[in-house]
Design a protein around this motif. Sequence first.
Motif, PDB file in Angstrom:
ATOM      1  N   ILE A   7      66.681 -58.132 -96.998  1.00  0.00           N
ATOM      2  CA  ILE A   7      66.509 -59.381 -97.748  1.00  0.00           C
ATOM      3  C   ILE A   7      65.483 -59.120 -98.848  1.00  0.00           C
ATOM      4  CG2 ILE A   7      65.811 -61.808 -97.620  1.00  0.00           C
ATOM      5  CD1 ILE A   7      66.602 -61.687 -94.603  1.00  0.00           C
ATOM      6  N   GLY A   8      65.935 -59.240-100.098  1.00  0.00           N
ATOM      7  CA  GLY A   8      65.123 -58.811-101.231  1.00  0.00           C
ATOM      8  C   GLY A   8      65.318 -57.323-101.409  1.00  0.00           C
ATOM      9  N   ALA A   9      66.588 -56.906-101.479  1.00  0.00           N
ATOM     10  CA  ALA A   9      66.950 -55.486-101.469  1.00  0.00           C
ATOM     11  C   ALA A   9      66.574 -54.763-102.756  1.00  0.00           C
ATOM     12  CB  ALA A   9      68.446 -55.338-101.218  1.00  0.00           C
ATOM     13  N   ASN A  10      66.342 -55.507-103.834  1.00  0.00           N
ATOM     14  CA  ASN A  10      66.016 -54.913-105.122  1.00  0.00           C
ATOM     15  C   ASN A  10      67.142 -53.970-105.532  1.00  0.00           C
ATOM     16  OD1 ASN A  10      64.229 -52.965-107.004  1.00  0.00           O
ATOM     17  ND2 ASN A  10      63.347 -55.001-106.984  1.00  0.00           N
ATOM     18  N   THR A  11      66.848 -52.732-105.843  1.00  0.00           N
ATOM     19  CA  THR A  11      67.893 -51.804-106.286  1.00  0.00           C
ATOM     20  C   THR A  11      68.512 -51.022-105.132  1.00  0.00           C
ATOM     21  OG1 THR A  11      66.275 -50.071-106.763  1.00  0.00           O
ATOM     22  CG2 THR A  11      66.870 -51.566-108.585  1.00  0.00           C
ATOM     23  N   GLY A  12      68.094 -51.328-103.907  1.00  0.00           N
ATOM     24  CA  GLY A  12      68.719 -50.733-102.730  1.00  0.00           C
ATOM     25  C   GLY A  12      68.113 -49.446-102.230  1.00  0.00           C
ATOM     26  N   ILE A  28      74.926 -52.091 -93.015  1.00  0.00           N
ATOM     27  CA  ILE A  28      73.878 -52.607 -93.887  1.00  0.00           C
ATOM     28  C   ILE A  28      74.381 -53.849 -94.607  1.00  0.00           C
ATOM     29  CG2 ILE A  28      72.420 -52.112 -95.901  1.00  0.00           C
ATOM     30  CD1 ILE A  28      72.617 -49.121 -95.093  1.00  0.00           C
ATOM     31  N   TYR A  29      73.534 -54.884 -94.602  1.00  0.00           N
ATOM     32  CA  TYR A  29      73.797 -56.125 -95.325  1.00  0.00           C
ATOM     33  C   TYR A  29      72.614 -56.347 -96.256  1.00  0.00           C
ATOM     34  CZ  TYR A  29      77.124 -56.742 -91.541  1.00  0.00           C
ATOM     35  OH  TYR A  29      78.146 -56.553 -90.640  1.00  0.00           O
ATOM     36  N   SER A  30      72.864 -56.306 -97.555  1.00  0.00           N
ATOM     37  CA  SER A  30      71.794 -56.425 -98.542  1.00  0.00           C
ATOM     38  C   SER A  30      71.933 -57.721 -99.330  1.00  0.00           C
ATOM     39  CB  SER A  30      71.833 -55.238 -99.506  1.00  0.00           C
ATOM     40  OG  SER A  30      71.601 -54.033 -98.812  1.00  0.00           O
ATOM     41  N   PHE A  31      70.800 -58.359 -99.578  1.00  0.00           N
ATOM     42  CA  PHE A  31      70.742 -59.610-100.332  1.00  0.00           C
ATOM     43  C   PHE A  31      69.807 -59.430-101.517  1.00  0.00           C
ATOM     44  CE2 PHE A  31      71.814 -60.599 -95.996  1.00  0.00           C
ATOM     45  CZ  PHE A  31      72.814 -61.555 -96.109  1.00  0.00           C
ATOM     46  N   GLU A  32      70.330 -59.605-102.721  1.00  0.00           N
ATOM     47  CA  GLU A  32      69.520 -59.478-103.938  1.00  0.00           C
ATOM     48  C   GLU A  32      70.038 -60.448-104.993  1.00  0.00           C
ATOM     49  OE1 GLU A  32      66.973 -59.078-106.617  1.00  0.00           O
ATOM     50  OE2 GLU A  32      66.638 -57.935-104.780  1.00  0.00           O
ATOM     51  N   PRO A  33      69.232 -61.457-105.365  1.00  0.00           N
ATOM     52  CA  PRO A  33      69.694 -62.463-106.325  1.00  0.00           C
ATOM     53  C   PRO A  33      69.538 -62.078-107.794  1.00  0.00           C
ATOM     54  CG  PRO A  33      67.555 -63.089-105.470  1.00  0.00           C
ATOM     55  CD  PRO A  33      67.973 -61.836-104.733  1.00  0.00           C
ATOM     56  N   ASP A  34      68.614 -61.200-108.125  1.00  0.00           N
ATOM     57  CA  ASP A  34      68.360 -60.813-109.511  1.00  0.00           C
ATOM     58  C   ASP A  34      69.564 -60.022-110.039  1.00  0.00           C
ATOM     59  OD1 ASP A  34      67.443 -58.718-111.544  1.00  0.00           O
ATOM     60  OD2 ASP A  34      65.677 -60.012-111.473  1.00  0.00           O
ATOM     61  N   THR A  35      70.159 -60.465-111.141  1.00  0.00           N
ATOM     62  CA  THR A  35      71.395 -59.880-111.658  1.00  0.00           C
ATOM     63  C   THR A  35      71.263 -58.394-111.984  1.00  0.00           C
ATOM     64  OG1 THR A  35      72.027 -62.012-112.570  1.00  0.00           O
ATOM     65  CG2 THR A  35      73.175 -60.113-113.435  1.00  0.00           C
ATOM     66  N   LEU A  36      70.217 -58.008-112.690  1.00  0.00           N
ATOM     67  CA  LEU A  36      70.031 -56.609-113.060  1.00  0.00           C
ATOM     68  C   LEU A  36      69.808 -55.739-111.826  1.00  0.00           C
ATOM     69  CD1 LEU A  36      69.769 -54.439-115.235  1.00  0.00           C
ATOM     70  CD2 LEU A  36      67.356 -55.054-115.447  1.00  0.00           C
ATOM     71  N   ASN A  37      68.936 -56.197-110.922  1.00  0.00           N
ATOM     72  CA  ASN A  37      68.680 -55.443-109.699  1.00  0.00           C
ATOM     73  C   ASN A  37      69.948 -55.326-108.855  1.00  0.00           C
ATOM     74  OD1 ASN A  37      66.024 -55.137-110.439  1.00  0.00           O
ATOM     75  ND2 ASN A  37      65.267 -56.765-109.130  1.00  0.00           N
ATOM     76  N   GLY A  47      80.072 -48.654-101.322  1.00  0.00           N
ATOM     77  CA  GLY A  47      80.773 -48.256-100.109  1.00  0.00           C
ATOM     78  C   GLY A  47      79.899 -48.061 -98.889  1.00  0.00           C
ATOM     79  N   LYS A  48      78.594 -48.248 -99.034  1.00  0.00           N
ATOM     80  CA  LYS A  48      77.671 -48.013 -97.922  1.00  0.00           C
ATOM     81  C   LYS A  48      77.124 -49.299 -97.314  1.00  0.00           C
ATOM     82  CE  LYS A  48      76.067 -43.660 -99.884  1.00  0.00           C
ATOM     83  NZ  LYS A  48      76.285 -43.507-101.298  1.00  0.00           N
ATOM     84  N   ALA A  49      77.318 -50.430 -98.007  1.00  0.00           N
ATOM     85  CA  ALA A  49      76.709 -51.686 -97.556  1.00  0.00           C
ATOM     86  C   ALA A  49      77.521 -52.871 -98.046  1.00  0.00           C
ATOM     87  CB  ALA A  49      75.278 -51.791 -98.089  1.00  0.00           C
ATOM     88  N   THR A  50      77.294 -53.990 -97.392  1.00  0.00           N
ATOM     89  CA  THR A  50      77.805 -55.267 -97.879  1.00  0.00           C
ATOM     90  C   THR A  50      76.698 -55.852 -98.755  1.00  0.00           C
ATOM     91  OG1 THR A  50      79.112 -55.605 -95.874  1.00  0.00           O
ATOM     92  CG2 THR A  50      78.636 -57.552 -97.218  1.00  0.00           C
ATOM     93  N   CYS A  51      76.949 -55.939-100.053  1.00  0.00           N
ATOM     94  CA  CYS A  51      75.931 -56.408-100.998  1.00  0.00           C
ATOM     95  C   CYS A  51      76.214 -57.851-101.394  1.00  0.00           C
ATOM     96  CB  CYS A  51      75.916 -55.519-102.241  1.00  0.00           C
ATOM     97  SG  CYS A  51      75.524 -53.792-101.880  1.00  0.00           S
ATOM     98  N   ASN A  52      75.194 -58.671-101.335  1.00  0.00           N
ATOM     99  CA  ASN A  52      75.311 -60.094-101.655  1.00  0.00           C
ATOM    100  C   ASN A  52      74.426 -60.438-102.845  1.00  0.00           C
ATOM    101  OD1 ASN A  52      76.888 -61.166 -99.185  1.00  0.00           O
ATOM    102  ND2 ASN A  52      75.284 -59.889 -98.306  1.00  0.00           N
TER     103      ASN A  52
END
Length: 194
Positions: A7-12, A28-37, A47-52
């Motif tokens: 949560i708050g994955a930034n650039t991963g 891996i489940y990643s959450f990052e709201p910032d568009t650029l990040n 292919g390594k994570a579910t990115c939200n």
Amino acid sequence: NIVFIDIGANTGLVSKQVYNLKKDKVKIYSFEPDTLNYHCLTMNLKGKATCNNFGLSDKNALKNIYKFNDNHGKSSLIKKNKFDNYEKIKVRNINIELSKILNNLNGNEKVIIKLDTEGYDLFLISLIGRDLMEKVDYLCFEYQNIDNYKFDKKLLLENLQLFKKYITEDKLKINLSDITNLRINKQIDFVFKK
């Protein structure tokens, strides 16, 4: 097997390190709201994570995320004093989103939740329902002495008390009430373990 929730994955970068350590034994489940990040996150974790591409909060809504040109890792839902610009982002209810992940486990996984939300961590931890927090084996977060988002101190304390021990990067001995009452005057990374 590990379920890693970033949560708050930034650039991963942290998610990528976890993946490189465990490969076929981690989801891996990643959450990052910032568009650029988020764009960088999807490239790093393809292919390594579910990115939200949304943040987590107390309800589904649109919020401002405040950004700093000199350090994209400092983007925050908390309006800090000298931000450079902001972006309107989506946030979703943390309990609904965690339920989608945690209620589908078979019980053989170790669950790690890592939060790095630039001052929003304690608020988020205080929101997580006890039934969900009981499924978490490790809780990693960045403590900051910021009181811009009022959190329920009692619920935060109850969630932290579910864990048997904790460590900090400099092995400080800290009372849980020092965390909940914001008595620590520096930024500290914590790892709580059951």
